[in-house]
Scaffold this active site. Sequence first.
Site, PDB file in Angstrom:
ATOM      1  N   LYS A 228       0.844  -1.195   0.000  1.00  0.00           N
ATOM      2  CA  LYS A 228       0.000   0.000   0.000  1.00  0.00           C
ATOM      3  C   LYS A 228       0.883   1.251   0.000  1.00  0.00           C
ATOM      4  CE  LYS A 228      -3.766   2.213   2.623  1.00  0.00           C
ATOM      5  NZ  LYS A 228      -3.114   3.442   3.103  1.00  0.00           N
ATOM      6  N   SER A 250      -2.109   4.478  -3.429  1.00  0.00           N
ATOM      7  CA  SER A 250      -2.499   5.288  -2.271  1.00  0.00           C
ATOM      8  C   SER A 250      -1.480   6.382  -2.018  1.00  0.00           C
ATOM      9  CB  SER A 250      -2.612   4.399  -1.023  1.00  0.00           C
ATOM     10  OG  SER A 250      -2.862   5.157   0.138  1.00  0.00           O
ATOM     11  N   HIS A 252      -1.873   7.825   1.062  1.00  0.00           N
ATOM     12  CA  HIS A 252      -2.181   7.875   2.489  1.00  0.00           C
ATOM     13  C   HIS A 252      -3.275   8.915   2.789  1.00  0.00           C
ATOM     14  CE1 HIS A 252      -0.683   5.758   6.026  1.00  0.00           C
ATOM     15  NE2 HIS A 252      -1.016   6.798   6.735  1.00  0.00           N
ATOM     16  N   ARG A 287     -15.933   8.732  -2.504  1.00  0.00           N
ATOM     17  CA  ARG A 287     -17.025   9.261  -1.693  1.00  0.00           C
ATOM     18  C   ARG A 287     -18.392   8.740  -2.102  1.00  0.00           C
ATOM     19  NH1 ARG A 287     -13.148  10.113   0.775  1.00  0.00           N
ATOM     20  NH2 ARG A 287     -12.318  12.084   1.589  1.00  0.00           N
ATOM     21  N   GLY A 306     -11.971   5.272   3.568  1.00  0.00           N
ATOM     22  CA  GLY A 306     -11.494   5.551   4.911  1.00  0.00           C
ATOM     23  C   GLY A 306     -12.390   6.517   5.648  1.00  0.00           C
TER      24      GLY A 306
END
Length: 365
Positions: A228, A250, A252, A287, A306
């Site tokens: 990741k 990603s 983060h 989203r 997330g």
Amino acid sequence: MTTLDSLLSAADFERRWMAQADRAIGQYVAGGAGSDGVVAANAAAFDEVWLQPRGVHEGPVNLDTTTALFGRRLAFPVVLAPTSPQRLVHPDAELATARAAAARGVVSIVSTDSHYPYSEIAEAAPGRTWFQLFAYRSRRHVEATLEFAESCGASAIVVTVDASFAARRLSTQRAGYRLPAGVDYGTLRALGILRGDPPVGGRHDKLPITWADLEWIRSRTALPMLVKGVLRPVDAKRCVDLGADGAIVSNHGGRQLDGVVPTLFALAGVVDAVPAQHPVLLDGGVRSGVDVAKAVALGARAVCIGRPYLWGLGLAGRQGVERVLELIGAEFGDALLQLGTSTVAELDRGFLTRPHHLAPVTGAG
């Protein structure tokens, strides 16, 4: 009291939770590195890729949103990204999240920095958790962590490579964030890595991950291993060469480096750089179920979410997380039908376009 039925999108959850959250904790969840610009850019990138429906279906309409990932059938191509410690937003923390993921037929990735010990979290959702690995202290401790994860029943190991160094999270600092009393790190305590009080800022010093470390970690576990934090095609190729089973594109969540490329714009290059059977996941800015459809059409096997599930967790624990997943799953199913398809496997770049002044969707970039 929050009426979950009145919340009809992830944006509704965000507004409701942010309105009631402690200011410092709210900013910790919302904020990113530097200007916070990458947090916004991750989400905005989806607005620069448009769907292009064919309208007419090729055959009978039998909607199937499921997808296979490492031998597990997901109800729709969503995985819950590792976040920590979830006790910041709800007392049930990762236990609620893992149970919600299992109930909705998806997988939760559990951070090494979880509030509850991973053993308890994995027991709460058998076969439905992956373990996210941070490297702490020494290779001996990393090996013990891998053995612990395997013994608890992890289905995969996710090695995060983009958070080895402390980030400049200015908005979080300005909000005066400090780790609240009652928040702990159960997995690190179970492993003996943490003793005494947790750090005031919540961050534990990590070992920088090298290519040699990744190869060594690969040799120490038989579980599927994903890396990741992959953003460059050349790095994705190298991960395949050293034996990784998957990659997660990603940055983060925009929390480590200001000005970094939005993950959606890095996705196609990584997908094109690896073998077709090598799963690539996208993390950052998702989203809605429409966003999921765009990422899958670009080549992602699944996406990680997330912040949206944290908003749900903060509002109503397990029920809140389930409601967020319910909405995103319903949006994704609707997107498939509106596009003129019925299955995940049919989604490809032919369903996408971009404004003429922007670079094309296709290409390894």
